[in-house]
Design a protein around this motif. Structure first.
Motif: not given
Length: 84
Positions: A42-44, A65-70
């Motif tokens: 997810d970039g992290e 929901r506040d995190r990017e999708a994998f």
């Protein structure tokens, strides 16, 4: 064995149809129990999923929901990670 293959195909297509139709609440998402490993990020962080359907299900149903999708990345990034 033939019936198992038929069942797995039905489960796979059911997962894809729900995704394409964009059902408001398709959780829990039905996924086949097939081991086709997928590495995603997810970039992290990096995570390993047993198959692409479980990756989609995680993004749709479990992700904050506040995190990017994998998204799928090179499998070398997930060699020692825990499976989801």
């Amino acid at each position: 064995m033939f019936m198992l293959k038929i069942w797995l195909l039905i489960a796979y297509f059911a997962c894809n149809i729900l995704t394409v139709l964009g059902a408001d609440n398709n959780c829990p998402m039905p996924c086949p129990h097939i081991m086709e490993p997928v590495c995603a990020s997810d970039g992290e962080e990096f995570r390993s999923f047993s198959n692409r359907c479980l990756l989609r299900a995680y993004n749709e149903c479990e992700r904050e929901r506040d995190r990017e999708a994998f998204g799928e990345v090179d499998s070398n990034n997930c060699e020692d990670q825990q499976w989801l």
